[in-house]
Design a protein around this motif. Structure first.
Motif, mmCIF file in Angstrom:
data_model
loop_
_atom_site.group_PDB
_atom_site.id
_atom_site.type_symbol
_atom_site.label_atom_id
_atom_site.label_comp_id
_atom_site.label_asym_id
_atom_site.label_seq_id
_atom_site.Cartn_x
_atom_site.Cartn_y
_atom_site.Cartn_z
ATOM 1 N N LEU A 147 49.798 67.134 49.069
ATOM 2 C CA LEU A 147 48.658 67.829 48.461
ATOM 3 C C LEU A 147 48.994 68.286 47.050
ATOM 4 C CD1 LEU A 147 47.308 69.962 51.445
ATOM 5 C CD2 LEU A 147 46.481 67.764 50.620
ATOM 6 N N LYS A 148 50.221 68.751 46.843
ATOM 7 C CA LYS A 148 50.628 69.179 45.502
ATOM 8 C C LYS A 148 50.667 67.995 44.543
ATOM 9 C CE LYS A 148 54.383 71.497 43.004
ATOM 10 N NZ LYS A 148 55.723 72.142 43.123
ATOM 11 N N GLU A 149 51.245 66.884 45.006
ATOM 12 C CA GLU A 149 51.364 65.703 44.147
ATOM 13 C C GLU A 149 49.992 65.135 43.802
ATOM 14 O OE1 GLU A 149 51.544 61.383 43.363
ATOM 15 O OE2 GLU A 149 50.835 62.289 45.216
ATOM 16 N N ILE A 197 45.455 63.791 40.529
ATOM 17 C CA ILE A 197 44.027 63.475 40.615
ATOM 18 C C ILE A 197 43.149 64.656 40.210
ATOM 19 C CG2 ILE A 197 42.163 62.757 42.164
ATOM 20 C CD1 ILE A 197 44.302 61.330 43.852
ATOM 21 N N LEU A 198 43.417 65.826 40.785
ATOM 22 C CA LEU A 198 42.525 66.967 40.541
ATOM 23 C C LEU A 198 42.624 67.478 39.111
ATOM 24 C CD1 LEU A 198 40.445 68.543 42.128
ATOM 25 C CD2 LEU A 198 42.228 70.201 42.740
ATOM 26 N N VAL A 199 43.846 67.542 38.566
ATOM 27 C CA VAL A 199 44.008 68.016 37.184
ATOM 28 C C VAL A 199 43.289 67.094 36.192
ATOM 29 C CG1 VAL A 199 45.694 68.398 35.320
ATOM 30 C CG2 VAL A 199 46.113 69.337 37.599
ATOM 31 N N PRO A 200 43.484 65.761 36.244
ATOM 32 C CA PRO A 200 42.726 64.882 35.349
ATOM 33 C C PRO A 200 41.214 64.957 35.583
ATOM 34 C CG PRO A 200 44.606 63.719 36.251
ATOM 35 C CD PRO A 200 44.519 65.011 36.995
ATOM 36 N N PHE A 201 40.813 65.179 36.822
ATOM 37 C CA PHE A 201 39.380 65.305 37.125
ATOM 38 C C PHE A 201 38.780 66.511 36.398
ATOM 39 C CE2 PHE A 201 36.108 67.178 39.980
ATOM 40 C CZ PHE A 201 35.151 66.182 39.874
ATOM 41 N N ILE A 202 39.423 67.668 36.525
ATOM 42 C CA ILE A 202 38.918 68.884 35.876
ATOM 43 C C ILE A 202 38.979 68.747 34.359
ATOM 44 C CG2 ILE A 202 39.326 71.359 35.554
ATOM 45 C CD1 ILE A 202 40.400 71.384 38.459
ATOM 46 N N PHE A 203 40.093 68.222 33.851
ATOM 47 C CA PHE A 203 40.224 67.990 32.418
ATOM 48 C C PHE A 203 39.128 67.049 31.919
ATOM 49 C CE2 PHE A 203 41.943 65.176 29.061
ATOM 50 C CZ PHE A 203 42.114 66.114 28.052
ATOM 51 N N GLY A 204 38.870 66.001 32.659
ATOM 52 C CA GLY A 204 37.849 65.036 32.257
ATOM 53 C C GLY A 204 36.460 65.634 32.222
ATOM 54 N N VAL A 205 36.136 66.443 33.229
ATOM 55 C CA VAL A 205 34.800 67.046 33.299
ATOM 56 C C VAL A 205 34.533 67.937 32.088
ATOM 57 C CG1 VAL A 205 33.397 68.724 34.570
ATOM 58 C CG2 VAL A 205 34.593 66.904 35.808
ATOM 59 N N PHE A 206 35.550 68.655 31.633
ATOM 60 C CA PHE A 206 35.335 69.626 30.562
ATOM 61 C C PHE A 206 35.755 69.143 29.172
ATOM 62 C CE2 PHE A 206 35.458 72.290 34.378
ATOM 63 C CZ PHE A 206 34.285 73.019 34.197
ATOM 64 N N VAL A 207 36.455 68.006 29.090
ATOM 65 C CA VAL A 207 36.914 67.524 27.777
ATOM 66 C C VAL A 207 36.443 66.101 27.500
ATOM 67 C CG1 VAL A 207 38.918 67.053 26.306
ATOM 68 C CG2 VAL A 207 38.932 69.043 27.832
ATOM 69 N N ILE A 208 36.649 65.173 28.430
ATOM 70 C CA ILE A 208 36.344 63.765 28.184
ATOM 71 C C ILE A 208 34.858 63.472 28.304
ATOM 72 C CG2 ILE A 208 36.794 61.389 28.883
ATOM 73 C CD1 ILE A 208 39.194 62.797 27.632
ATOM 74 N N VAL A 209 34.254 63.891 29.408
ATOM 75 C CA VAL A 209 32.827 63.600 29.632
ATOM 76 C C VAL A 209 31.937 64.168 28.524
ATOM 77 C CG1 VAL A 209 30.881 63.866 31.215
ATOM 78 C CG2 VAL A 209 33.162 63.375 32.122
ATOM 79 N N PRO A 210 32.168 65.402 28.054
ATOM 80 C CA PRO A 210 31.310 65.902 26.970
ATOM 81 C C PRO A 210 31.319 65.033 25.712
ATOM 82 C CG PRO A 210 32.565 67.698 27.926
ATOM 83 C CD PRO A 210 33.106 66.438 28.525
ATOM 84 N N LEU A 250 33.886 60.044 36.472
ATOM 85 C CA LEU A 250 35.055 60.567 37.163
ATOM 86 C C LEU A 250 34.742 61.067 38.569
ATOM 87 C CD1 LEU A 250 36.683 62.502 34.183
ATOM 88 C CD2 LEU A 250 37.129 60.165 34.945
ATOM 89 N N TRP A 251 33.513 60.858 39.041
ATOM 90 C CA TRP A 251 33.147 61.254 40.408
ATOM 91 C C TRP A 251 34.119 60.660 41.425
ATOM 92 C CZ3 TRP A 251 32.118 57.599 44.138
ATOM 93 C CH2 TRP A 251 31.927 56.289 43.688
ATOM 94 N N PHE A 252 34.639 59.479 41.119
ATOM 95 C CA PHE A 252 35.576 58.789 42.003
ATOM 96 C C PHE A 252 36.786 59.675 42.301
ATOM 97 C CE2 PHE A 252 39.267 56.052 42.613
ATOM 98 C CZ PHE A 252 38.820 55.151 43.570
ATOM 99 N N LEU A 253 37.291 60.373 41.287
ATOM 100 C CA LEU A 253 38.461 61.228 41.469
ATOM 101 C C LEU A 253 38.143 62.419 42.361
ATOM 102 C CD1 LEU A 253 39.916 61.260 37.838
ATOM 103 C CD2 LEU A 253 40.384 59.674 39.710
ATOM 104 N N GLY A 254 36.935 62.963 42.220
ATOM 105 C CA GLY A 254 36.520 64.057 43.087
ATOM 106 C C GLY A 254 36.478 63.622 44.545
ATOM 107 N N LEU A 303 47.592 65.468 31.995
ATOM 108 C CA LEU A 303 46.132 65.543 31.907
ATOM 109 C C LEU A 303 45.478 64.204 32.210
ATOM 110 C CD1 LEU A 303 45.807 67.689 28.655
ATOM 111 C CD2 LEU A 303 45.688 68.462 31.042
ATOM 112 N N PHE A 304 46.260 63.131 32.176
ATOM 113 C CA PHE A 304 45.755 61.783 32.489
ATOM 114 C C PHE A 304 46.461 61.185 33.706
ATOM 115 C CE2 PHE A 304 44.430 62.482 28.176
ATOM 116 C CZ PHE A 304 43.198 61.876 28.102
ATOM 117 N N GLY A 305 47.032 62.060 34.527
ATOM 118 C CA GLY A 305 47.600 61.618 35.789
ATOM 119 C C GLY A 305 48.941 60.963 35.720
ATOM 120 N N LEU A 306 49.677 61.128 34.621
ATOM 121 C CA LEU A 306 50.997 60.524 34.477
ATOM 122 C C LEU A 306 52.090 61.556 34.671
ATOM 123 C CD1 LEU A 306 50.393 58.336 31.279
ATOM 124 C CD2 LEU A 306 50.208 57.633 33.674
#
Length: 350
Positions: free
Chosen positions: A85-87, A92-105, A128-132, A344-347
Motif C-alpha cells: 500500500l505504501k509503495e 500511483i496516488l501521489v502522481p494522481f493528486i499532482f496531476g489533478v492539481f498541476v497537469i490537468v489544469p 488520470l482517472w485510470f490512476l484513481g 511526482l511522475f511515479g518514478l
C-alpha cells in the motif's frame, strides 16, 4: 520484479498500450464529436481515421487494467500488505493528486484558450482517472491477493491454475465481462472514464490479470497454443460489428471481442517480446511520465497545428509527433534528471 521473474513481454505490452493511447487521443481531435468530451478539434474532421480506432477502443483500456493486476502479482512477492500500500500510494496516488492539481489544469487552460472561453478549473482527474481506479483496486483486492499468495499450495490456487491451463478456462473470464456488460449496460461500451462500467470492468481485468500470472507457465503455453484462434475470432467479431452494427454492437458482443483481442496480444507478446533490451528498459521507465504528460502536448500541438492550411492527415502526423517528442523531451531532460520531479511522475528517486 526480480531479474529472475521479470516478464519483459508484459513490460512491452504496457509500453505498447500507452503508445496506442497516445494515437487514439490524437485521433479524437479529428472527430466532429471530440469537442463534446473536452478535446480541441480540427475544423475539418477525418472520419475514416476512426475506423481503426473502433477496433482499438474496446480493448486498449481493459488491456492496461490486466497489466496493472499482473504488476501487483510481482510487487507482492517481496512485500507485505503495508509495504504494498505504501509503495503503490507513492507510485500511483501521489502522481494522481499532482496531476489533478498541476497537469490537468494546464491542458484545460489550453482548451479554454483555443475556444476563447473564460478561464476556470474545477479539480477533476481527466485522463488520470485510470490512476484513481488502480488505487482503489489495490486497496479492495489486496486482502484477496495476499490470501492467494499465502496459500500457494491451497485448493483455490491449484484450482485457478488448473482451470486456466485450458482454453475452456477462459470461458468464465469472458462470461464475467459479459455479465458486467449486461448488468450495467454501458452506452457506449468504450466509455470507461469515470463511469461504473469503467470501474467494474477495470476491477475484473485487474483481478484476472493477477490470476493469469499466478497461473504460471501452463496458462501462457495455453495462450500460445491457441493464439491464432483468438485473433481469428477477434477479427471476425470486429468485421461483424463493423458491417452489421456499424461498429456499435451489443455490449455482450463487445465484451467477447475485447477479451479475444487481449488474449491475442498477450499470446503474441509472450512468443516474440519476452526478452530484455535497452530500448525496453528506457521506454518502460518513460511510459508512465509520458502518459501523465501527453494530454498537455496534444492540446498544445492542436493549438499550433490546427489553424494551419495543410492536409488533414498531415495535421494528424504533426500533432502526434509533437506530442511524442514533447512528452519524451520533458521526461528526458527534466523529470528523469531532477530528484524532486521523479516521485511526482511515479518514478523512484535514485
Amino acid at each position: 520484479m526480480s531479474a529472475i521473474s521479470r516478464r519483459y513481454d508484459i513490460d512491452w505490452v504496457r509500453v505498447i498500450a500507452i503508445g496506442l493511447l497516445l494515437i487514439y487521443h490524437v485521433a479524437i481531435g479529428f472527430q466532429i464529436w471530440g469537442g463534446m468530451i473536452g478535446f480541441i478539434t480540427n475544423s475539418e474532421p477525418w472520419g475514416a481515421l476512426w475506423t481503426p480506432m473502433t477496433m482499438l477502443n474496446i480493448w486498449r483500456i481493459p488491456l492496461l487494467f490486466f497489466v496493472s493486476g499482473m504488476g501487483v502479482y510481482f510487487a507482492i512477492q517481496k512485500r507485505n500488505w503495508k509495504q504494498l500500500l505504501k509503495e503503490r500510494a507513492g507510485r500511483i496516488l501521489v502522481p494522481f493528486i499532482f496531476g489533478v492539481f498541476v497537469i490537468v489544469p494546464i491542458h484545460v487552460y489550453l482548451w479554454q484558450s483555443y475556444y476563447h472561453w473564460d478561464l476556470s478549473y474545477n479539480a477533476n482527474p481527466s485522463h488520470l482517472w485510470f490512476l484513481g481506479n488502480i488505487s482503489a483496486y489495490v486497496v479492495l483486492l489486496a486482502p484477496v491477493f495476499f490470501y492467494l499468495k499465502k496459500h500457494q499450495e491451497g485448493r483455490i490456487v491449484k484450482g485457478i491454475k488448473k482451470v486456466l491451463s485450458s482454453p475452456l478456462g477462459l470461458v468464465p473470464v469472458i462470461l464475467a465481462f459479459v455479465a458486467e456488460a449486461l448488468i450495467i449496460d454501458p452506452i457506449p461500451f468504450e466509455l470507461y472514464a469515470m463511469t461504473w462500467h469503467g470501474f467494474v470492468l477495470g476491477l475484473l481485468a485487474f483481478f484476472f490479470g493477477f490470476c493469469f500470472v499466478l497461473s504460471g507457465a501452463s496458462f501462457w503455453k495455453m495462450l500460445l497454443k491457441w493464439r491464432w484462434l483468438f485473433v481469428f475470432v477477434a477479427i471476425l467479431l470486429y468485421v461483424v460489428r463493423f458491417i452489421e452494427f456499424e461498429s456499435v454492437a451489443p455490449g455482450y458482443l463487445m465484451a467477447i471481442e475485447s477479451n479475444l483481442w487481449i488474449f491475442s496480444v498477450f499470446a503474441f507478446s509472450y512468443k516474440y517480446l519476452n526478452r530484455p533490451s535497452k530500448v525496453l528498459n528506457y521506454l518502460s521507465q518513460a511510459a508512465y511520465p509520458v502518459y501523465i504528460l501527453h494530454m498537455v502536448f496534444i492540446y498544445l500541438g492542436s493549438l499550433i497545428v490546427f489553424p494551419l492550411e495543410i492536409a488533414v492527415p498531415l495535421k494528424f502526423v504533426l500533432v502526434l509527433l509533437f506530442t511524442v517528442l514533447g512528452a519524451f523531451a520533458v521526461y528526458e531532460f527534466i523529470i528523469r534528471r531532477m530528484k524532486i520531479m521523479r516521485p511526482l511522475f511515479g518514478l523512484k528517486v535514485k
